[in-house]
Design an enzyme around this catalytic site. Structure first.
Site, PDB file in Angstrom:
ATOM      1  N   THR A   1     -37.463  -0.914   6.517  1.00  9.15           N
ATOM      2  CA  THR A   1     -38.404  -1.251   7.590  1.00  9.15           C
ATOM      3  C   THR A   1     -39.721  -0.501   7.390  1.00  9.15           C
ATOM      4  O   THR A   1     -40.809  -1.086   7.461  1.00  9.15           O
ATOM      5  CB  THR A   1     -37.784  -0.943   8.968  1.00  9.15           C
ATOM      6  OG1 THR A   1     -36.510  -1.570   9.033  1.00  9.15           O
ATOM      7  CG2 THR A   1     -38.663  -1.458  10.089  1.00  9.15           C
TER       8      THR A   1
ATOM      9  N   GLY B   1     -28.447  -1.619  12.660  1.00 10.00           N
ATOM     10  CA  GLY B   1     -28.902  -0.464  13.434  1.00 10.00           C
ATOM     11  C   GLY B   1     -30.229  -0.720  14.136  1.00 10.00           C
ATOM     12  O   GLY B   1     -30.876  -1.735  13.944  1.00 10.00           O
ATOM     13  N   ASP B   2     -30.596   0.204  14.992  1.00  7.62           N
ATOM     14  CA  ASP B   2     -31.906   0.239  15.654  1.00  7.62           C
ATOM     15  C   ASP B   2     -32.006   1.671  16.181  1.00  7.62           C
ATOM     16  O   ASP B   2     -31.323   2.570  15.660  1.00  7.62           O
ATOM     17  CB  ASP B   2     -31.971  -0.821  16.781  1.00  7.62           C
ATOM     18  CG  ASP B   2     -33.388  -0.987  17.347  1.00  7.62           C
ATOM     19  OD1 ASP B   2     -34.209  -1.646  16.708  1.00  7.62           O
ATOM     20  OD2 ASP B   2     -33.687  -0.442  18.429  1.00  7.62           O
TER      21      ASP B   2
ATOM     22  N   LYS C   1     -39.176 -13.132  14.100  1.00  7.45           N
ATOM     23  CA  LYS C   1     -39.215 -12.225  12.949  1.00  7.45           C
ATOM     24  C   LYS C   1     -38.307 -12.752  11.841  1.00  7.45           C
ATOM     25  O   LYS C   1     -38.695 -12.854  10.679  1.00  7.45           O
ATOM     26  CB  LYS C   1     -38.734 -10.843  13.406  1.00  7.45           C
ATOM     27  CG  LYS C   1     -38.712  -9.797  12.327  1.00  7.45           C
ATOM     28  CD  LYS C   1     -38.053  -8.512  12.795  1.00  7.45           C
ATOM     29  CE  LYS C   1     -38.616  -8.015  14.107  1.00  7.45           C
ATOM     30  NZ  LYS C   1     -38.214  -6.633  14.400  1.00  7.45           N
TER      31      LYS C   1
ATOM     32  N   GLN D   1     -36.760 -11.047  17.748  1.00 10.10           N
ATOM     33  CA  GLN D   1     -35.980 -11.155  16.509  1.00 10.10           C
ATOM     34  C   GLN D   1     -35.911 -12.599  16.003  1.00 10.10           C
ATOM     35  O   GLN D   1     -35.877 -12.835  14.799  1.00 10.10           O
ATOM     36  CB  GLN D   1     -34.566 -10.619  16.784  1.00 10.10           C
ATOM     37  CG  GLN D   1     -33.783 -10.263  15.545  1.00 10.10           C
ATOM     38  CD  GLN D   1     -34.143  -8.894  14.992  1.00 10.10           C
ATOM     39  OE1 GLN D   1     -34.289  -7.942  15.734  1.00 10.10           O
ATOM     40  NE2 GLN D   1     -34.298  -8.797  13.680  1.00 10.10           N
TER      41      GLN D   1
ATOM     42  N   LYS E   1     -28.628 -12.458  14.116  1.00  3.33           N
ATOM     43  CA  LYS E   1     -28.819 -11.244  13.326  1.00  3.33           C
ATOM     44  C   LYS E   1     -29.798 -10.364  14.065  1.00  3.33           C
ATOM     45  O   LYS E   1     -30.875 -10.821  14.471  1.00  3.33           O
ATOM     46  CB  LYS E   1     -29.382 -11.616  11.942  1.00  3.33           C
ATOM     47  CG  LYS E   1     -29.616 -10.439  11.037  1.00  3.33           C
ATOM     48  CD  LYS E   1     -28.416 -10.182  10.143  1.00  3.33           C
ATOM     49  CE  LYS E   1     -28.429  -8.786   9.541  1.00  3.33           C
ATOM     50  NZ  LYS E   1     -27.901  -7.733  10.425  1.00  3.33           N
TER      51      LYS E   1
ATOM     52  N   SER F   1     -31.537  -6.516   5.253  1.00  5.42           N
ATOM     53  CA  SER F   1     -30.189  -6.757   5.775  1.00  5.42           C
ATOM     54  C   SER F   1     -29.663  -8.087   5.265  1.00  5.42           C
ATOM     55  O   SER F   1     -28.487  -8.220   4.914  1.00  5.42           O
ATOM     56  CB  SER F   1     -30.193  -6.776   7.306  1.00  5.42           C
ATOM     57  OG  SER F   1     -30.154  -5.464   7.816  1.00  5.42           O
TER      58      SER F   1
ATOM     59  N   ASN G   1     -36.002   6.673  11.552  1.00  8.47           N
ATOM     60  CA  ASN G   1     -35.823   5.916  10.312  1.00  8.47           C
ATOM     61  C   ASN G   1     -37.105   5.203   9.879  1.00  8.47           C
ATOM     62  O   ASN G   1     -37.547   5.334   8.731  1.00  8.47           O
ATOM     63  CB  ASN G   1     -34.676   4.905  10.514  1.00  8.47           C
ATOM     64  CG  ASN G   1     -34.548   3.959   9.344  1.00  8.47           C
ATOM     65  OD1 ASN G   1     -35.075   2.862   9.362  1.00  8.47           O
ATOM     66  ND2 ASN G   1     -33.888   4.399   8.293  1.00  8.47           N
TER      67      ASN G   1
ATOM     68  N   LYS H   1     -29.627  -9.435  19.496  1.00  8.79           N
ATOM     69  CA  LYS H   1     -29.824  -7.987  19.600  1.00  8.79           C
ATOM     70  C   LYS H   1     -28.766  -7.454  20.549  1.00  8.79           C
ATOM     71  O   LYS H   1     -28.220  -8.193  21.367  1.00  8.79           O
ATOM     72  CB  LYS H   1     -31.225  -7.687  20.156  1.00  8.79           C
ATOM     73  CG  LYS H   1     -31.736  -6.297  19.863  1.00  8.79           C
ATOM     74  CD  LYS H   1     -32.338  -6.158  18.482  1.00  8.79           C
ATOM     75  CE  LYS H   1     -32.707  -4.718  18.192  1.00  8.79           C
ATOM     76  NZ  LYS H   1     -33.469  -4.578  16.951  1.00  8.79           N
TER      77      LYS H   1
HETATM   78  P1  NDP Z   1     -34.786   6.053  15.365  1.00 13.83           P
HETATM   79  O1  NDP Z   1     -33.816   6.286  16.459  1.00 13.83           O
HETATM   80  O2  NDP Z   1     -34.405   6.397  13.968  1.00 13.83           O
HETATM   81  O3  NDP Z   1     -36.168   6.793  15.683  1.00 13.83           O
HETATM   82  C1  NDP Z   1     -36.920   6.560  16.833  1.00 13.83           C
HETATM   83  C2  NDP Z   1     -38.015   7.590  16.846  1.00 13.83           C
HETATM   84  O4  NDP Z   1     -38.949   7.273  17.891  1.00 13.83           O
HETATM   85  C3  NDP Z   1     -37.522   8.993  17.154  1.00 13.83           C
HETATM   86  O5  NDP Z   1     -38.296   9.917  16.446  1.00 13.83           O
HETATM   87  C4  NDP Z   1     -37.764   9.105  18.654  1.00 13.83           C
HETATM   88  O6  NDP Z   1     -37.892  10.427  19.142  1.00 13.83           O
HETATM   89  C5  NDP Z   1     -39.090   8.414  18.743  1.00 13.83           C
HETATM   90  N1  NDP Z   1     -39.388   8.019  20.107  1.00 13.83           N
HETATM   91  C6  NDP Z   1     -38.617   7.329  20.958  1.00 13.83           C
HETATM   92  N2  NDP Z   1     -39.258   7.167  22.127  1.00 13.83           N
HETATM   93  C7  NDP Z   1     -40.464   7.760  21.985  1.00 13.83           C
HETATM   94  C8  NDP Z   1     -41.587   7.926  22.814  1.00 13.83           C
HETATM   95  N3  NDP Z   1     -41.585   7.436  24.064  1.00 13.83           N
HETATM   96  N4  NDP Z   1     -42.672   8.586  22.336  1.00 13.83           N
HETATM   97  C9  NDP Z   1     -42.676   9.081  21.076  1.00 13.83           C
HETATM   98  N5  NDP Z   1     -41.623   8.962  20.242  1.00 13.83           N
HETATM   99  C10 NDP Z   1     -40.549   8.322  20.695  1.00 13.83           C
HETATM  100  O7  NDP Z   1     -35.186   4.498  15.481  1.00 13.83           O
HETATM  101  P2  NDP Z   1     -35.834   3.568  14.373  1.00 13.83           P
HETATM  102  O8  NDP Z   1     -36.779   4.347  13.549  1.00 13.83           O
HETATM  103  O9  NDP Z   1     -34.736   2.803  13.734  1.00 13.83           O
HETATM  104  O10 NDP Z   1     -36.632   2.520  15.287  1.00 13.83           O
HETATM  105  C11 NDP Z   1     -37.971   2.755  15.699  1.00 13.83           C
HETATM  106  C12 NDP Z   1     -38.599   1.449  16.141  1.00 13.83           C
HETATM  107  O11 NDP Z   1     -38.572   0.512  15.061  1.00 13.83           O
HETATM  108  C13 NDP Z   1     -37.907   0.721  17.300  1.00 13.83           C
HETATM  109  O12 NDP Z   1     -38.877   0.035  18.056  1.00 13.83           O
HETATM  110  C14 NDP Z   1     -37.019  -0.297  16.598  1.00 13.83           C
HETATM  111  O13 NDP Z   1     -36.694  -1.390  17.424  1.00 13.83           O
HETATM  112  C15 NDP Z   1     -37.949  -0.697  15.460  1.00 13.83           C
HETATM  113  N6  NDP Z   1     -37.290  -1.314  14.309  1.00 13.83           N
HETATM  114  C16 NDP Z   1     -36.318  -0.657  13.625  1.00 13.83           C
HETATM  115  C17 NDP Z   1     -35.728  -1.233  12.522  1.00 13.83           C
HETATM  116  C18 NDP Z   1     -34.756  -0.512  11.682  1.00 13.83           C
HETATM  117  O14 NDP Z   1     -34.413  -1.035  10.611  1.00 13.83           O
HETATM  118  N7  NDP Z   1     -34.296   0.667  12.047  1.00 13.83           N
HETATM  119  C19 NDP Z   1     -36.073  -2.619  12.119  1.00 13.83           C
HETATM  120  C20 NDP Z   1     -37.202  -3.177  12.853  1.00 13.83           C
HETATM  121  C21 NDP Z   1     -37.747  -2.541  13.920  1.00 13.83           C
HETATM  122  P3  NDP Z   1     -36.704  11.129  19.997  1.00 13.83           P
HETATM  123  O15 NDP Z   1     -35.775  11.629  18.968  1.00 13.83           O
HETATM  124  O16 NDP Z   1     -37.413  12.155  20.769  1.00 13.83           O
HETATM  125  O17 NDP Z   1     -36.096  10.043  20.867  1.00 13.83           O
END
Ligand code: NDP
Length: 448
Positions: A213, A168-169, A117, A114, A93, A380, A244, A129
């Site tokens: 999350t 998603g991620d 976690k 993961q 997962k 999830s 997200n 992943k």
């Molecule tokens: P999204 O794609 O929804 O959002 C990612 C955000 O991070 C965007 O605003 C993006 O900006 C920004 N970003 C990416 N790279 C950088 C950087 N170098 N500096 C500043 N901002 C940056 O992804 P999620 O919110 O889903 O995921 C975010 C993190 O959380 C990841 O590490 C993911 O692995 C982790 N995560 C997510 C889960 C989930 O349920 N979605 C579950 C557990 C962990 P831009 O648009 O400019 O790229």
């Protein structure tokens, strides 16, 4: 870096040798091994049965070509990945990431994290992943759909509700999960809801999955504060990212009485001392898929800073919610100077080892991602439960389940840290508690 004991040092050297050039994977393994010294000292059976060595080697790694046609008619080629890391506790997962920086080392670091976690959630899910170096930014809906269909045309052979359940991620949200699920259904001629999570509410999705999350991270911090007789009330919070995780972390902070004064994207950050306007943020990022600078152009009193570090903004609590290694030693030093008391990782491995070390030395409370952001995968698993029983729970019920799960993870981290001589150390506690449950299952299942 702390010095590893001999057995763990040998394992780490072997990981470096067998996985050259995969820096993020090395970093994730090292962080776990750094915590396991007291565990292997007390339990030689884990090293005797090569449990840690086996844990560091994915059960299966799939790499495939993803050919698709863009809007101009040109044929594009991307690379797809699925790393099925460990299934001792349940079906693999873990999410799919679509981002140009994706390569095997990123997918392996995320898959490795993961495992622990998912174990910490206490739910029957293994770790995996996947993703692709495809960049959805600037692509039309049609292009994203054709890419997702091409990606699933290969991936479908490897997944299933009892085998491997992606979600998603970064770069993969509700739109992408919809296209992926549609193609899976078309190819297999099966409405197998439990094969993907993060689905839409009208076709098998769960309430609270979108929020999970971010909300979960904040529930975790709420517990950290509670242990110290404190709360979010009146706290200034900085969140990085505006995707997200960031958006829903900000929403829960506001509901609990804190104020989120800054957030970012990969181009820059906004500061809004009155508190980020969440309706506007959602409009800009979720509906218009625009840059964070658009927020400041629309909201009076907000300031946009191009480039720079969002961690320069003084705060009580920092929630890195963007991406790996986004908060380095320099950022940590600034946060400490500014009096930040808690850092909780909404993203996966956003703090560099230097930053984590500085937080520990300064007595800043630090919650690692594998504990603090486990609410997404936990919800999830709740989605899988609802799919299996063809049921659908209310928002309030699901949110209460999420809050209970996060409180449980918090307590499990503290108990394990106590038991192994690291009281109050959430990082050690998360690694140890996550490890022991998987390791015991691996021992029970024999050498497979
Ligand atoms: P999204 O794609 O929804 O959002 C990612 C955000 O991070 C965007 O605003 C993006 O900006 C920004 N970003 C990416 N790279 C950088 C950087 N170098 N500096 C500043 N901002 C940056 O992804 P999620 O919110 O889903 O995921 C975010 C993190 O959380 C990841 O590490 C993911 O692995 C982790 N995560 C997510 C889960 C989930 O349920 N979605 C579950 C557990 C962990 P831009 O648009 O400019 O790229």
């Amino acid at each position: 870096m702390p010095i590893l004991d001999e057995k763990l040092g040998d394992i780490y050297d072997e990981v470096l040798r067998r996985n050259p050039g995969e820096d993020e994977f090395h970093q994730a393994v090292r962080e776990v091994l750094d915590s396991l010294g007291p565990v292997v000292a007390k339990h030689p059976e884990y090293t005797d049965a090569a449990v840690i060595r086996r844990l560091c080697e994915p059960e299966r790694q799939i790499i495939f070509r993803v050919p698709w046609v863009d809007d101009s008619g040109a044929v594009r080629i991307n690379r797809g990945f699925r790393v099925e890391f460990n299934s001792a506790l349940g079906p693999y997962k873990g999410g799919l990431r679509f981002h140009p920086t994706v390569y095997l080392g990123i997918v392996k670091f995320l898959g490795f994290e993961q495992i622990f976690k998912n174990s910490l959630t206490g739910m029957p899910i293994g770790g995996g992943k996947g993703g692709s170096d495809f960049d959805p930014k600037g692509r039309s809906d049609g292009e994203v759909m054709r890419f997702c269909q091409a990606f699933m045309t290969e991936l479908y052979r490897h997944i299933g509700e009892h085998t491997d359940v992606p979600a998603g991620d970064i770069g993969v949200g509700g739109r992408e999960i919809g296209y992926l699920f549609g193609q899976y259904k078309r190819i297999t001629n099966r409405y197998e809801s439990g094969v993907l999570t993060g689905k839409g509410l009208t076709w098998g999705g769960s309430q609270v999955r979108t929020e999970a999350t971010g909300y979960g991270t904040v529930f975790f911090v709420e517990e950290m504060l509670k242990v110290r007789g404190d709360s979010f009330d009146g706290k200034k919070v900085v969140v990085s990212g505006s995707g997200n995780v960031a958006i829903y972390a900000a929403e829960k902070v506001r509901q609990l009485g804190g104020t989120v004064i800054a957030c970012s994207d990969s181009n820059g950050y906004v500061v809004d001392e009155h508190g980020i306007d969440l309706d506007l943020l959602k409009e800009v990022k979720e509906k218009r898929r625009a840059r964070i600078s658009t927020y400041a152009e629309t909201r009076s009193g907000a300031r946009y800073v191009e480039g720079g570090s969002v961690w320069d903004v003084p705060c009580d609590i920092a929630l890195p919610c963007a991406t790996q290694n986004e908060l380095n030693g320099r950022d940590a030093a600034v946060l400490i100077d500014n009096g930040c008391a808690i850092v909780a990782e909404g993203a996966n491995m956003p703090c560099t080892p230097d930053a984590v070390r500085l937080f520990a030395e300064a007595g800043v409370l630090f919650a690692p991602g594998k504990a603090a952001n486990a609410g997404g995968v936990a919800t999830s698993a709740l989605e899988m439960q609802q799919n299996a029983s063809r049921d659908s729970w209310s928002f309030d019920h699901t949110e209460r389940r999420l809050a209970d799960i996060m409180h449980g993870i918090h307590d499990r981290c503290l108990e394990a840290a106590d038991r192994y001589g690291k009281p109050g150390n959430y990082l050690a506690g998360a690694n140890i508690a996550g490890f022991i449950q998987v390791a015991d299952a691996m021992l029970a299942l024999g050498v497979i």
